[in-house]
Write a protein that holds these residues in place. Sequence first.
Motif, short mmCIF file in Angstrom:
data_model
loop_
_atom_site.label_atom_id
_atom_site.label_comp_id
_atom_site.label_asym_id
_atom_site.label_seq_id
_atom_site.Cartn_x
_atom_site.Cartn_y
_atom_site.Cartn_z
N VAL A 119 0.85 -1.19 0.00
CA VAL A 119 0.00 0.00 0.00
C VAL A 119 0.88 1.24 0.00
O VAL A 119 1.81 1.35 0.80
N LYS A 120 0.58 2.16 -0.91
CA LYS A 120 1.19 3.48 -0.90
C LYS A 120 0.07 4.45 -0.56
O LYS A 120 -0.81 4.70 -1.38
N ALA A 121 0.08 4.94 0.67
CA ALA A 121 -1.05 5.74 1.16
C ALA A 121 -0.65 7.19 1.33
O ALA A 121 0.42 7.50 1.86
N SER A 122 -1.53 8.08 0.85
CA SER A 122 -1.38 9.50 1.06
C SER A 122 -2.75 10.04 1.45
O SER A 122 -3.60 10.28 0.58
N GLY A 123 -2.98 10.16 2.75
CA GLY A 123 -4.30 10.57 3.23
C GLY A 123 -5.34 9.52 2.87
O GLY A 123 -5.17 8.34 3.15
N GLU A 124 -6.42 9.96 2.21
CA GLU A 124 -7.48 9.03 1.81
C GLU A 124 -7.20 8.35 0.48
O GLU A 124 -7.93 7.43 0.09
N SER A 125 -6.16 8.78 -0.23
CA SER A 125 -5.84 8.21 -1.54
C SER A 125 -4.77 7.13 -1.39
O SER A 125 -3.66 7.42 -0.95
N TRP A 126 -5.11 5.92 -1.75
CA TRP A 126 -4.19 4.81 -1.67
C TRP A 126 -3.93 4.24 -3.06
O TRP A 126 -4.82 4.21 -3.90
N ASP A 127 -2.71 3.79 -3.28
CA ASP A 127 -2.34 3.04 -4.48
C ASP A 127 -1.98 1.65 -3.98
O ASP A 127 -0.98 1.48 -3.27
#
Length: 195
Positions: A119-127
């Motif tokens: 998981v690459k998470a930035s706030g509510e946006s995940w890749d």
Amino acid sequence: MTPPADAREFHVFAEDSVLQILVYRGGPMARLGHNHVIASHHLQGKVFLAEDRSQSRFDILVPVNELTVDEPAMREAAGPDFPPGVPQSARDGTRQNLLSEALLDGGNHPTLRLRATDVKASGESWDVGVEITFKDRVYPVRVPVRVETREDAMVARGEFSLNQSELGLRPFSVAMGTLVVLDEMRIRFEIVARE
């Protein structure tokens, strides 16, 4: 899957969750076919939400024999490419073909598995790196996910393209390719999980 020690464990709540697969017709005789909305309302599994979001994971099963085809409300919500009025015979035929040995092979492979690997998470946006286990083979894909956390629940939503050929499938074709199902599909999901 071993979750991090600090992870909160959530269980997928099937009644509020849905996975949609939008497939599109093509070829010179496309007007004789239909675009289709395939849906699952029976998702099962767990989500582990870690303090360090990059360590979060999920493991979700899709029971393929429970998939529906062209529910009227689903078609209406899917937009103008999915007009109403698909005959029941066309819905039944599409579902039979979908579960056939050539495609999902529901008789021998009743579930499809979705497992997060990174998981690459930035706030509510995940890749999210996802392994799709399908007919005993594993296919890696990357999926954009919007994650909303609540006091005792979480909601994951997203939409992305996936080609049937990426899953080792040959898109449906009749009359020497004059009517085909296009390789590219659109996947939409809303997964609700509760502690």
